[in-house]
Design an enzyme around this catalytic site. Structure first.
Site, PDB file in Angstrom:
ATOM      1  N   GLU A   1       0.777  -1.247   0.000  1.00 52.99           N
ATOM      2  CA  GLU A   1       0.000   0.000   0.000  1.00 52.99           C
ATOM      3  C   GLU A   1       0.807   1.295   0.000  1.00 52.99           C
ATOM      4  OE1 GLU A   1      -2.986  -0.125   3.065  1.00 52.99           O
ATOM      5  OE2 GLU A   1      -4.208  -1.455   1.853  1.00 52.99           O
TER       6      GLU A   1
ATOM      7  N   GLU B   1      -6.754  -7.877   0.138  1.00 53.88           N
ATOM      8  CA  GLU B   1      -7.451  -7.403   1.339  1.00 53.88           C
ATOM      9  C   GLU B   1      -8.831  -6.903   0.933  1.00 53.88           C
ATOM     10  OE1 GLU B   1      -5.357  -4.720   4.008  1.00 53.88           O
ATOM     11  OE2 GLU B   1      -3.432  -5.622   3.442  1.00 53.88           O
TER      12      GLU B   1
HETATM   13  C1  BG6 Z   1      -4.893  -1.919   4.954  1.00 56.75           C
HETATM   14  C2  BG6 Z   1      -3.617  -2.458   5.524  1.00 56.75           C
HETATM   15  O1  BG6 Z   1      -4.703  -0.581   4.683  1.00 56.75           O
HETATM   16  O2  BG6 Z   1      -6.010  -1.857   5.754  1.00 56.75           O
HETATM   17  C3  BG6 Z   1      -3.779  -3.318   6.757  1.00 56.75           C
HETATM   18  O3  BG6 Z   1      -2.847  -3.126   4.562  1.00 56.75           O
HETATM   19  C4  BG6 Z   1      -4.831  -2.705   7.648  1.00 56.75           C
HETATM   20  O4  BG6 Z   1      -2.533  -3.428   7.368  1.00 56.75           O
HETATM   21  C5  BG6 Z   1      -6.158  -2.672   6.892  1.00 56.75           C
HETATM   22  O5  BG6 Z   1      -4.982  -3.351   8.874  1.00 56.75           O
HETATM   23  C6  BG6 Z   1      -7.313  -2.114   7.681  1.00 56.75           C
HETATM   24  O6  BG6 Z   1      -6.990  -0.860   8.186  1.00 56.75           O
HETATM   25  P1  BG6 Z   1      -7.126  -0.553   9.735  1.00 56.75           P
HETATM   26  O7  BG6 Z   1      -6.547   0.811   9.903  1.00 56.75           O
HETATM   27  O8  BG6 Z   1      -8.565  -0.623  10.039  1.00 56.75           O
HETATM   28  O9  BG6 Z   1      -6.324  -1.581  10.431  1.00 56.75           O
END
Ligand code: BG6
Length: 478
Positions: free
Chosen positions: A164, A377
């Site tokens: 990211e 993700e």
């Molecule tokens: C993504 C990341 O941006 O979102 C993860 O790659 C992250 O590491 C996920 O945990 C969710 O974001 P957050 O801030 O809710 O943990």
């Protein structure tokens, strides 16, 4: 809706968010150990010290993944577990841990997707020269990546490079340790990103040189950006926003160039990176085999007047999990401003819930770059409740994932080659911005922000639901 027979089903995590054992068996501190120590003091969010204690529970966790039917698992390697000082001699115990993890995955028929870097730069490199603020990091990353790819290359086909970059630019102080005195210097966000582009290209070349069947790509945090209205000025604003927030990254990965419109905008405002002769040739040489996409939410843009009283702002954060508490939207006077999309509901942390956005981005990106895609993700952060009979009824998660999987299927039906679906996250872990109370996993970890307890694992309702989805290869989403 037809998911191909070879489709990979699984989920993702990252090292500092799941492993814990932050100083055990010779691991050095990473910048996330320091950033999250500060978060704990300031906001009461858990530190990275124990998180889900996966380091000690990995066998149990892999068994649970196998029980869900995973055919893949995306995780990252902790640079400071392998090289406590960032450079030098590898830490044998750290090296052995990832061998054990990969062996356990393979023994259960789970294909590893390995991320080389997920926000956790060794702290020693921050102390030595400022970490990502210094170009030396590219050389040190190359040595680290070469070691990892050689060491695990015989067992790992799929590699993602840097997690990211787009999100690092937006939320740089959460993702990198940036001393106060630099935090007003926004050009550095784009300079760091430039160094990451070099590191990404180097990693692509290393995978191609060292792993005969290896496939490599970046994992990008991606949000399609819609115009707020059909007014031409809003349409142009959305075009600008997509240039700066999306194509600025993907044009690098697939064309080896900076998006011209975005680069001109950055130059006009003194934000463009310094580029050394030879950099663009290196970037162009590092070709990607696929793109890994992290998709949670779409964005919306509107025209923004070129008003000298306004200033450039990057994305705000919702720290509390109370809807509407977001601290601001990215703003570029005369170029675009992000805003809430009135057509979409949001999570408690103000992330727009938009399954159609999944189909939209897969089709759009494939049309532009014609490369295979994978979802590394996707998911909903939520406050889960553990009932007195120790169950977690997370229907909201099932609803969210069901609609997004449906959208992936529709994109496949429209001709997009999607290789894998790995939602966030396999198991509850430490959020990058909101502690452990914001949960994403199929597996509940019984702990709080202030007390890691025994980190007991409990299957959520979504665990059983996803098991059915996988065993039916995506045909049974009920
Ligand atoms: C993504 C990341 O941006 O979102 C993860 O790659 C992250 O590491 C996920 O945990 C969710 O974001 P957050 O801030 O809710 O943990």
């Amino acid at each position: 809706m037809a998911f191909p027979k070879t489709f990979l089903w699984g989920a993702s995590t990252s090292a500092y968010q799941v492993e814990g054992a932050a100083t055990e068996d010779g691991k050095g501190l990473s910048q996330q150990d320091i950033i999250n120590q500060e978060n704990f003091t300031k906001r009461g969010f858990a530190t990275a010290e124990v998180t889900s204690d996966h380091y000690h529970h990995y066998e149990e966790d892999v068994k649970l993944m196998a029980e869900m039917g995973f055919t893949t698992y995306r995780f990252s390697i902790s640079w400071s577990r392998l090289f406590p000082e960032g450079v030098g001699e590898p830490n044998a115990a750290g090296v052995a841990f990832y061998h054990r993890l990969i062996d356990a995955l393979k023994a259960n028929g789970i294909e590893p997707i390995v991320t080389l870097y997920h926000y956790d730069l060794p702290w020693a490199l921050v102390e030595k020269y400022g970490g990502w603020l210094n170009r030396q990091v590219v050389t040190d990353f190359e040595a680290y990546a070469r070691f990892v790819i050689k060491e695990y290359g015989s067992d790992v086909i799929y590699w993602t490079t840097i997690n990211e970059q787009s999100i690092i630019v937006q939320y740089w102080t959460q993702k990198c340790y940036i001393p106060d005195k630099y935090q007003s210097q926004d050009q550095l966000r784009f300079q760091i990103n430039h160094y990451m582009n070099l590191a990404h290209a180097i990693a692509c070349n290393l995978v191609h040189d060292l792993v005969p069947e290896g496939k490599v790509g970046a994992a990008i945090g991606y949000a399609p950006i819609y115009p707020l209205t059909s007014a031409p000025a809003d349409q142009l604003a959305a075009l600008n926003a997509n240039d700066l927030r999306n194509w600025y990254y993907l044009d690098i990965y697939f064309k080896g160039i900076y998006n011209e419109g975005a680069l001109r905008y950055l130059k006009t405002h003194g934000l463009a990176p310094d580029i050394t002769p030879g950099d663009m040739a290196l970037i162009k040489s590092g070709t990607s085999d696929f793109l890994a996409l992290n998709y949670y939410a779409s964005e919306c843009a509107k025209a923004c007047p070129d008003d000298s009283k306004m200033s450039i702002q990057f994305s705000g954060v919702n720290w509390s999990g109370k809807k509407g508490a977001i601290s601001g939207y990215e703003t570029h006077p005369g170029y675009f401003q992000l805003c809430k999309n009135p057509s979409l509901d949001t999570t408690d942390w103000d992330w727009a819930i938009d399954p159609d956005g999944m189909e939209y981005l897969l089709r759009d990106i494939y049309t532009r770059y014609n490369k295979p895609l994978m979802i590394t993700e996707n998911g909903i952060g939520a406050f889960d409740t553990l009932t007195t009979d120790r169950r977690i009824h997370d229907n909201y998660r099932i609803d969210y994932l069901r609609e997004h999987i449906r959208a992936v299927g529709q994109a496949i039906d429209a001709g997009v080659p999607v290789l894998a679906y790995c939602p966030w996250s396999a198991i509850d872990l430490l959020s990058t911005s909101n502690g452990v109370k914001k949960r994403y996993g199929f597996i509940y970890v019984d702990r709080t922000d202030s007390d890691p307890r025994q980190a007991e694992r409990i299957r959520k309702d979504s665990f059983y639901w996803y098991q059915k989805v996988i065993s039916s290869n995506g045909t049974d989403l009920n």
